[in-house]
Motif scaffolding. Sequence first.
Motif, short mmCIF file in Angstrom:
data_model
loop_
_atom_site.label_atom_id
_atom_site.label_comp_id
_atom_site.label_asym_id
_atom_site.label_seq_id
_atom_site.Cartn_x
_atom_site.Cartn_y
_atom_site.Cartn_z
N GLY A 84 51.65 27.35 58.95
CA GLY A 84 51.72 27.46 57.49
C GLY A 84 50.42 27.04 56.82
O GLY A 84 50.01 27.65 55.84
N ASP A 85 49.78 26.00 57.37
CA ASP A 85 48.48 25.58 56.84
C ASP A 85 47.45 26.69 56.98
O ASP A 85 46.65 26.93 56.07
CB ASP A 85 47.97 24.33 57.57
N VAL A 86 47.46 27.37 58.12
CA VAL A 86 46.50 28.45 58.36
C VAL A 86 46.79 29.62 57.42
O VAL A 86 45.87 30.24 56.87
CB VAL A 86 46.52 28.90 59.83
N MET A 87 48.07 29.92 57.22
CA MET A 87 48.43 30.98 56.29
C MET A 87 47.88 30.67 54.90
O MET A 87 47.36 31.55 54.20
CB MET A 87 49.94 31.14 56.22
N GLU A 88 47.97 29.39 54.50
CA GLU A 88 47.41 29.00 53.21
C GLU A 88 45.90 29.14 53.21
O GLU A 88 45.30 29.60 52.23
CB GLU A 88 47.81 27.56 52.88
N ASP A 89 45.26 28.80 54.34
CA ASP A 89 43.81 28.95 54.47
C ASP A 89 43.36 30.39 54.27
O ASP A 89 42.27 30.65 53.76
CB ASP A 89 43.33 28.47 55.84
N PHE A 90 44.18 31.34 54.71
CA PHE A 90 43.81 32.75 54.58
C PHE A 90 43.66 33.17 53.12
O PHE A 90 43.08 34.21 52.83
CB PHE A 90 44.84 33.65 55.27
N GLY A 91 44.17 32.36 52.21
CA GLY A 91 43.95 32.64 50.80
C GLY A 91 42.58 32.21 50.32
O GLY A 91 42.19 32.50 49.18
N GLU A 92 41.82 31.51 51.18
CA GLU A 92 40.50 31.03 50.80
C GLU A 92 39.40 31.48 51.75
O GLU A 92 38.25 31.63 51.34
CB GLU A 92 40.49 29.49 50.75
N LYS A 93 39.72 31.68 53.00
CA LYS A 93 38.67 31.97 53.99
C LYS A 93 39.16 32.99 55.01
O LYS A 93 40.33 33.38 55.03
CB LYS A 93 38.26 30.68 54.71
N ALA A 94 38.23 33.41 55.87
CA ALA A 94 38.54 34.29 56.99
C ALA A 94 38.24 33.52 58.27
O ALA A 94 37.52 32.52 58.27
CB ALA A 94 37.71 35.56 56.92
N TYR A 95 38.78 34.01 59.37
CA TYR A 95 38.52 33.41 60.68
C TYR A 95 37.97 34.47 61.63
O TYR A 95 38.48 35.59 61.68
CB TYR A 95 39.79 32.82 61.29
N MET A 96 36.92 34.10 62.35
CA MET A 96 36.46 34.89 63.49
C MET A 96 36.95 34.18 64.75
O MET A 96 36.72 32.97 64.92
CB MET A 96 34.92 34.98 63.51
N GLN A 126 33.72 32.17 54.62
CA GLN A 126 34.04 32.98 53.45
C GLN A 126 32.74 33.44 52.81
O GLN A 126 31.70 32.80 52.97
CB GLN A 126 34.86 32.20 52.43
N VAL A 127 32.82 34.56 52.11
CA VAL A 127 31.72 34.99 51.25
C VAL A 127 32.22 34.89 49.83
O VAL A 127 33.18 35.57 49.45
CB VAL A 127 31.27 36.44 51.56
N GLU A 128 31.61 34.01 49.07
CA GLU A 128 31.99 33.80 47.67
C GLU A 128 30.73 33.82 46.83
O GLU A 128 29.75 33.15 47.17
CB GLU A 128 32.71 32.45 47.53
N ASN A 129 30.75 34.61 45.77
CA ASN A 129 29.58 34.74 44.91
C ASN A 129 28.34 35.16 45.71
O ASN A 129 27.24 34.66 45.49
CB ASN A 129 29.32 33.45 44.14
N LEU A 130 28.55 36.05 46.68
CA LEU A 130 27.49 36.63 47.51
C LEU A 130 26.79 35.61 48.40
O LEU A 130 25.65 35.79 48.80
CB LEU A 130 26.45 37.36 46.64
N ARG A 150 42.88 38.20 45.68
CA ARG A 150 41.61 38.91 45.96
C ARG A 150 41.20 38.72 47.41
O ARG A 150 40.79 39.66 48.08
CB ARG A 150 40.52 38.41 45.01
N ARG A 151 41.30 37.48 47.90
CA ARG A 151 40.91 37.21 49.28
C ARG A 151 41.81 37.95 50.27
O ARG A 151 41.33 38.50 51.27
CB ARG A 151 40.99 35.70 49.53
N MET A 152 43.10 38.02 49.98
CA MET A 152 44.01 38.75 50.87
C MET A 152 43.69 40.23 50.88
O MET A 152 43.76 40.89 51.92
CB MET A 152 45.46 38.49 50.44
N LEU A 153 43.34 40.79 49.74
CA LEU A 153 42.94 42.20 49.69
C LEU A 153 41.66 42.43 50.48
O LEU A 153 41.47 43.48 51.12
CB LEU A 153 42.76 42.65 48.24
N GLU A 154 40.78 41.43 50.48
CA GLU A 154 39.56 41.52 51.28
C GLU A 154 39.91 41.55 52.77
O GLU A 154 39.33 42.31 53.55
CB GLU A 154 38.65 40.33 50.97
#
Length: 382
Positions: free
Chosen positions: A252-264, A279-283, A24-28
């Motif tokens: 690789g750690d950052v790639m894993e992070d992309f499954g949970e958060k975004a980076y600006m 990240q935006v989770e549960n609004l 879901r996060r990757m689709l976001e």
Amino acid sequence: MSNLPGKFMIGLTGNIATGKSVVRRMLEHLGAYTIDADALTHRTYAKGAPGYQQVIDKFGKWLLNKDGEIDRKKLGNLVFSDVEALKQLEAIVHPLVRQAAEILAKRATQPVVVIEAIKLLEGDLRKVCDSIWVTNAPEDVQVERLIRKRGMTRDQALERIHVQSAQSAKVAVANIVITNTGSYDDLWKQISEAWKEIVPGASDAATDTAVIKKSATPAGAFSVKRGKPKHSSPIAELITRLSKGARKMTAGDVMEDFGEKAYMLLEQDGQLVGLAGWQVENLVTRTTDIFLEEHADVQKALETLIKEVENASTELQSEASLIFAMSELSMQEDLWKQLGYERRTPETLGVQAWQDAAIESIPSGSALFFKQLRQDRVLRPI
């Protein structure tokens, strides 16, 4: 809801520890608006929400804690040991979750909307989806994740896996199956290929190897862009260096992070000088990582960076922004006030979902700064 003009609805499901939330996060990241239906479930019976009194009337006031909120642990112990009680609870919350999901989908500016739900196929949400996506993983991978991420024993992990409906039944009805064996590169490739079927001409986030390009902004000015998997190496280098090795990161750690958060990513004269991990989770927006080069103007850098996090959060319909500031940034109260934030503790946030987000996310040693992004909230009495 399925007839929303210009919307393509993806229903995302799969058994425990198969990576639904990561997908879901990757689709976001690729441009979808995403909804966690299971998180919305908890909002339906929060104090002031439309399911609150219904749950109390059905099961009793003994569920309430000292703050008048329904104790989720007590409720869970009740319904997961009584099939009939679970059906009664689902009869209350499922229509409300669908209502809330419909409101969010209608408001979304993104043409693709993803609804993640563990029981997607068993409820009404399935009917509103144009495509069913199922995450799948070998049992040994599921067990390893539950042990590593949730602290379960092997026997506990196997029990949680086997109590769910057969994964093969979900795979059998899927339009798209995402096989998640643990390789984030492979996962990005699968999702990017499936995304391009929905959005013809879309870029491939997994294989795009372009480097960060020089900004067209005036000399000395800051600019911000969304981080992508192709930026994993410079992100890892910056965090490792600016944390003085306290957080040694690899690409690789950052790639894993992309499954949970975004980076600006914050740039100045074409150089990466800072970043925010959020990240935006549960609004609720949660910014847990802020790194700035020592030579950067802190006030201007934060103004630029946080503004873009807030803009992106607004697109994701976030209600509130929580920033967890460490070290020197935690002492910049006047600066945070100028940005509209006030120092708070989780217990003073007032809204249960905001409190839960703060308690779940707050890093040790950080200070919490809070800003409400919009007044209207989903799942007030409907």
